[in-house]
Design a protein around this motif. Structure first.
Motif, short mmCIF file in Angstrom:
data_model
loop_
_atom_site.label_atom_id
_atom_site.label_comp_id
_atom_site.label_asym_id
_atom_site.label_seq_id
_atom_site.Cartn_x
_atom_site.Cartn_y
_atom_site.Cartn_z
N ARG A 68 0.83 -1.21 0.00
CA ARG A 68 0.00 0.00 0.00
C ARG A 68 0.86 1.26 0.00
NH1 ARG A 68 -4.97 -1.26 4.29
NH2 ARG A 68 -6.22 -2.56 2.85
N ALA A 69 1.93 1.24 0.80
CA ALA A 69 2.82 2.40 0.86
C ALA A 69 3.49 2.65 -0.50
CB ALA A 69 3.88 2.18 1.93
N CYS A 70 3.73 1.58 -1.26
CA CYS A 70 4.33 1.70 -2.59
C CYS A 70 3.28 1.98 -3.67
CB CYS A 70 5.09 0.42 -2.95
SG CYS A 70 6.55 0.09 -1.95
N GLY A 71 2.00 1.89 -3.28
CA GLY A 71 0.93 2.10 -4.26
C GLY A 71 0.75 0.94 -5.21
N LYS A 72 1.21 -0.25 -4.81
CA LYS A 72 1.11 -1.43 -5.68
C LYS A 72 0.76 -2.65 -4.85
CE LYS A 72 4.62 0.11 -9.01
NZ LYS A 72 4.82 1.45 -8.41
N PRO A 73 -0.22 -3.44 -5.28
CA PRO A 73 -0.49 -4.71 -4.59
C PRO A 73 0.71 -5.66 -4.72
CG PRO A 73 -2.26 -4.13 -6.11
CD PRO A 73 -1.12 -3.22 -6.42
N VAL A 74 0.78 -6.59 -3.79
CA VAL A 74 1.84 -7.61 -3.81
C VAL A 74 1.23 -8.92 -4.28
CG1 VAL A 74 3.51 -8.90 -2.43
CG2 VAL A 74 3.09 -6.47 -1.94
N ALA A 75 1.84 -9.55 -5.28
CA ALA A 75 1.39 -10.86 -5.78
C ALA A 75 2.48 -11.89 -5.51
CB ALA A 75 1.08 -10.78 -7.26
N VAL A 76 2.11 -12.99 -4.87
CA VAL A 76 3.06 -14.04 -4.51
C VAL A 76 2.59 -15.36 -5.11
CG1 VAL A 76 4.21 -15.27 -2.63
CG2 VAL A 76 3.58 -12.85 -2.34
N THR A 77 3.44 -15.95 -5.95
CA THR A 77 3.18 -17.30 -6.46
C THR A 77 4.03 -18.28 -5.66
OG1 THR A 77 2.72 -16.50 -8.70
CG2 THR A 77 3.29 -18.83 -8.46
N LEU A 78 3.36 -19.19 -5.00
CA LEU A 78 4.05 -20.14 -4.11
C LEU A 78 4.38 -21.44 -4.84
CD1 LEU A 78 1.80 -19.48 -1.02
CD2 LEU A 78 4.21 -18.85 -1.24
N PRO A 79 5.45 -22.12 -4.42
CA PRO A 79 5.81 -23.39 -5.05
C PRO A 79 4.72 -24.43 -4.86
CG PRO A 79 7.62 -22.55 -3.70
CD PRO A 79 6.41 -21.72 -3.38
N PRO A 80 4.64 -25.40 -5.78
CA PRO A 80 3.68 -26.50 -5.63
C PRO A 80 4.11 -27.47 -4.54
CG PRO A 80 5.05 -26.85 -7.55
CD PRO A 80 5.40 -25.49 -7.03
N ALA A 81 3.29 -28.47 -4.32
CA ALA A 81 3.43 -29.35 -3.15
C ALA A 81 4.75 -30.12 -3.09
CB ALA A 81 2.27 -30.33 -3.11
N CYS A 82 5.36 -30.41 -4.24
CA CYS A 82 6.59 -31.21 -4.20
C CYS A 82 7.75 -30.46 -3.54
CB CYS A 82 6.97 -31.69 -5.59
SG CYS A 82 7.19 -30.40 -6.83
N TYR A 83 7.61 -29.16 -3.37
CA TYR A 83 8.64 -28.39 -2.66
C TYR A 83 8.31 -28.26 -1.17
CZ TYR A 83 10.31 -27.16 -7.29
OH TYR A 83 10.79 -27.23 -8.58
N SER B 212 7.40 -31.02 0.82
CA SER B 212 7.15 -32.42 1.14
C SER B 212 7.37 -32.77 2.60
CB SER B 212 8.03 -33.31 0.27
OG SER B 212 9.41 -32.99 0.47
N ASP B 213 8.37 -32.17 3.24
CA ASP B 213 8.72 -32.57 4.60
C ASP B 213 8.32 -31.56 5.66
OD1 ASP B 213 9.76 -34.98 3.87
OD2 ASP B 213 11.79 -34.24 3.61
N CYS B 214 7.75 -30.46 5.25
CA CYS B 214 7.30 -29.46 6.21
C CYS B 214 6.13 -28.71 5.58
CB CYS B 214 8.42 -28.49 6.58
SG CYS B 214 9.02 -27.52 5.19
N SER B 215 5.56 -27.80 6.31
CA SER B 215 4.40 -27.08 5.77
C SER B 215 4.75 -25.62 5.50
CB SER B 215 3.23 -27.17 6.77
OG SER B 215 3.63 -26.66 8.04
N ARG B 216 6.01 -25.37 5.13
CA ARG B 216 6.48 -24.00 4.94
C ARG B 216 5.60 -23.20 3.98
NH1 ARG B 216 12.48 -23.37 2.83
NH2 ARG B 216 12.84 -24.31 4.87
N PHE B 217 5.35 -23.75 2.79
CA PHE B 217 4.62 -22.98 1.79
C PHE B 217 3.11 -23.04 2.02
CE2 PHE B 217 8.70 -24.04 -0.28
CZ PHE B 217 9.19 -22.74 -0.33
N SER B 218 2.63 -24.12 2.61
CA SER B 218 1.21 -24.17 2.99
C SER B 218 0.92 -23.12 4.06
CB SER B 218 0.86 -25.56 3.53
OG SER B 218 1.06 -26.55 2.55
#
Length: 316
Positions: free
Chosen positions: A97-112, A114-120
């Protein structure tokens, strides 16, 4: 939690071991020209200890993670409590908001993941912090531990095509330390394939060569009587995962079913490298664009036994 913008060198010193190669400073700096500006951000707790970080590129009216890669996401300095992710989502939204631009984040798929829930955890916390899912791509991967079941999981049509390709005497080659001529031949096959389908090729040959200097790559080619008719370029994106970046066949060679032959031999190549290599997953990437599936490509990846999981893009 406090968010501050830092230099690339400061970011690299804080996040020396990243979860995947697209979140590295080296990769981001290589692709710096593909966006208007790059923001290296660090999230510190109330005592000033850095907990999380993210790299954003300004492009198309958005702050994007990634700005020139299949996926990005937050990095962490060791395992972090859920509360830090929740606080980071709030700070990230305020920064946009301060930059006047929304932030878009594409997260890795499930195979990245596998051993933790970091991206979930990242997805859930970004959504909880006021984000919204823009779309989810149809992403496919092959679990290399399943290779012993390869034949059982093949669709009947894929089994026929693979058998036909073997009968026609195709040859598979993994180019170890490829020459410039071999890389050019492999790239040329892919370029012709994409042009024949009307697909863009976002990376030039020079881009591939430059990226190969900072990312470990594998180059594969299928030949018929010495002539290359199909090829693939694959990145080592994380310690456990390799990712298909480009592949394709020549129109005049499609009757030999080289893509079935190529996919089988690539999977076998990595499966046979276990456990020495540590690679557990072959990420074949999306079969969709902005969440809209290419059904034929989805069918092909499913026909060879790949698993489907979403690759989520969230705007906050």
């Amino acid at each position: 939690m406090q968010l501050k913008r830092i230099t690339p060198d400061e970011y690299a010193a804080l996040f020396k071991s990243v979860s995947h190669t697209f979140n590295s400073v080296e990769f981001s700096q290589l692709n710096r020209s593909k966006c208007d500006d790059v923001h290296y951000l660090a999230f510190a707790d109330d005592k000033g200890k850095i907990r999380l970080g993210i790299i954003l590129g300004e492009r198309g009216g958005l702050l994007r993670s990634p700005f020139s890669a299949p996926f990005g996401g937050l990095e962490e300095r060791g395992p972090q409590r859920l509360s830090y992710y929740l606080d980071a989502a709030v700070e990230l939204k305020a920064y946009g908001r301060a930059c006047g631009k929304p932030v878009a984040v594409t997260l890795p798929p499930a195979c990245y993941d596998s051993d933790c829930s970091r991206f979930s955890r990242q997805a859930l916390c970004l959504l909880s912090g006021g984000g919204r899912q823009l779309y989810a791509d149809f992403n496919y991967h092959y679990s290399l531990s399943d290779f012993s079941l390869f034949d059982e999981r093949l669709w009947a049509s894929a089994r026929r095509n693979l058998s036909a390709s073997v009968r026609r005497g195709l040859e598979f080659e993994c180019c170890v330390d490829p020459t410039d001529a071999e890389i050019e031949e492999i790239y040329s096959i892919i370029r012709v394939n994409h042009e024949s389908h009307g697909y863009p090729v976002h990376m030039t040959l020079d881009d591939i060569v430059a990226t190969s200097k900072i990312i470990s790559m594998d180059f594969f080619i299928v030949r018929k009587e010495g002539k290359g008719i199909a090829s693939a370029i694959i990145y080592h994106t994380s310690p456990e995962t390799v990712q298909l970046i480009y592949w394709g066949d020549l129109p005049e060679g499609r009757d030999f079913r080289p893509m079935n032959f190529l996919s089988y031999n690539i999977i076998r190549h990595y499966a046979e490298s276990i456990p020495a290599s540590g690679v557990r997953f072959f990420d074949l990437g999306p079969a969709s664009s902005d969440g809209i599936p290419a059904v034929g490509l989805c069918d092909f990846k499913e026909s060879i036994g790949c698993r489907l999981t979403p690759k989520i893009t969230i705007e906050i």
